[in-house]
Design an enzyme around this catalytic site. Sequence first.
Site, PDB file in Angstrom:
ATOM      1  N   SER A 194       0.894  -1.572   0.264  1.00  0.00           N
ATOM      2  CA  SER A 194       0.273   0.143  -0.256  1.00  0.00           C
ATOM      3  C   SER A 194       0.660   1.586   0.028  1.00  0.00           C
ATOM      4  O   SER A 194       0.577   2.580  -0.573  1.00  0.00           O
ATOM      5  CB  SER A 194      -0.677   0.288   1.221  1.00  0.00           C
ATOM      6  OG  SER A 194      -1.588  -1.384   1.782  1.00  0.00           O
ATOM      7  N   HIS A 250      -2.111  -3.086  -6.968  1.00  0.00           N
ATOM      8  CA  HIS A 250      -2.333  -2.637  -5.467  1.00  0.00           C
ATOM      9  C   HIS A 250      -3.907  -2.781  -5.564  1.00  0.00           C
ATOM     10  O   HIS A 250      -4.342  -2.045  -6.414  1.00  0.00           O
ATOM     11  CB  HIS A 250      -1.744  -1.543  -5.320  1.00  0.00           C
ATOM     12  CG  HIS A 250      -2.726  -0.711  -4.009  1.00  0.00           C
ATOM     13  ND1 HIS A 250      -2.438   1.144  -4.075  1.00  0.00           N
ATOM     14  CD2 HIS A 250      -2.657  -1.491  -2.455  1.00  0.00           C
ATOM     15  CE1 HIS A 250      -3.082   0.592  -2.536  1.00  0.00           C
ATOM     16  NE2 HIS A 250      -2.964  -0.204  -1.889  1.00  0.00           N
ATOM     17  N   GLU A 281      -4.340  -0.820  -8.624  1.00  0.00           N
ATOM     18  CA  GLU A 281      -4.108   0.346  -8.699  1.00  0.00           C
ATOM     19  C   GLU A 281      -2.287  -0.270  -9.325  1.00  0.00           C
ATOM     20  O   GLU A 281      -1.772  -1.271  -8.758  1.00  0.00           O
ATOM     21  CB  GLU A 281      -3.520   1.114  -8.005  1.00  0.00           C
ATOM     22  CG  GLU A 281      -2.801   2.783  -7.971  1.00  0.00           C
ATOM     23  CD  GLU A 281      -3.204   3.445  -6.778  1.00  0.00           C
ATOM     24  OE1 GLU A 281      -2.763   2.959  -5.020  1.00  0.00           O
ATOM     25  OE2 GLU A 281      -3.104   4.363  -6.949  1.00  0.00           O
ATOM     26  N   ASN A 302      -4.261   6.200  -1.605  1.00  0.00           N
ATOM     27  CA  ASN A 302      -3.661   7.135  -0.454  1.00  0.00           C
ATOM     28  C   ASN A 302      -3.679   7.900  -0.795  1.00  0.00           C
ATOM     29  O   ASN A 302      -3.685   8.761   1.291  1.00  0.00           O
ATOM     30  CB  ASN A 302      -2.345   5.964   0.182  1.00  0.00           C
ATOM     31  CG  ASN A 302      -3.612   4.603   0.948  1.00  0.00           C
ATOM     32  OD1 ASN A 302      -4.450   4.557   1.240  1.00  0.00           O
ATOM     33  ND2 ASN A 302      -3.440   3.638   0.987  1.00  0.00           N
TER      34      ASN A 302
END
Length: 286
Positions: free
Chosen positions: A118, A140, A152, A190
Amino acid sequence: MSKVISVIGAGTMGSGITITAASAGMKVCQVDVSSEQLERARAYHAKTVKRNVEKERMTQDEADATLARISYSETHSCADESSFAIEAATENIDIKKKIFGEMVATYPADCVLATNTSSISITELGDSIPDAADRVIGMHFFNPVPVMKLVEVIKSEKTSDETLQRTISLSEEMGKTPIPANDFPGFVSNRVLMPMINEAFHAWNDGVAGPEEIDGIMKLGCAFPMGPLRLADLIGLDVCRDIMLVLHNGLGHPDKYAPCAKLVELVEAGHLGNKTGRGVYDYSQS
Ligand code: NAD
């Protein structure tokens, strides 16, 4: 010949990646150092296909064939036949570097070496195995993997176009929608999500509104399926704090990405969200 994929790490994400790939017709080798985690993954895979049969999403024959495509191992036992290895082990740079060292030594020279990290830099992982850095890529997935459509895909400057194309193709074959991004702290997901969650903690800390009101406003006014503070509890407040620190340390801007004091306070008190029964909200009765 069916595609063989090794998934290293049988926790929340690895077990989800395995059942998704096996359901899409791929042969998968689920690897973990922990036999307990492998057994937990096996039980989760059986439960998932059983539910799919009950909901008439697959026939019993398809469920049996899906489970038969998965093997479980404490070593990289399918390395020779694997065209793709997806690392989904604990979010710790030293553990991941060790696994990438094992992968480069045991998997074929044309095997893609992907990571589900992550936040850890894809470039740094690639640099730990310089001769194979062109085969290293971020893949991801999102939690829960069988449900969430996005992958991702993160390339470093050394990731080859062939590795990128093969990762995009594999994601699509797994029924996912791959979207590429470059290797920056937090990638896109994120980088955008966590500061928003952090800001919700600031709004609460400043007395703009209480958690129920903040979540209610974001759900009804911004069409969020779940408010940011409830989502933070689900992700884990420690995880949210740690990702904010990755952004803070990696992107500069002394104040912009600093974790909110309210978030840090809850983490230091051991209130980490759903997993500890208390975070922003109290789950002890649920
Ligand atoms: P987890 O703690 O549920 O599982 C990690 C697994 O890795 C454990 O089963 C552990 O035994 C295994 N492991 C540790 N060292 C190993 C080694 N040397 N070889 C093989 N297996 C090893 O963690 P998770 O939530 O599944 O996260 C895994 C990865 O996915 C992390 O990089 C995390 O950042 C990323 N991720 C997590 C989420 C999420 O919502 N949990 C979402 C996206 C990405």
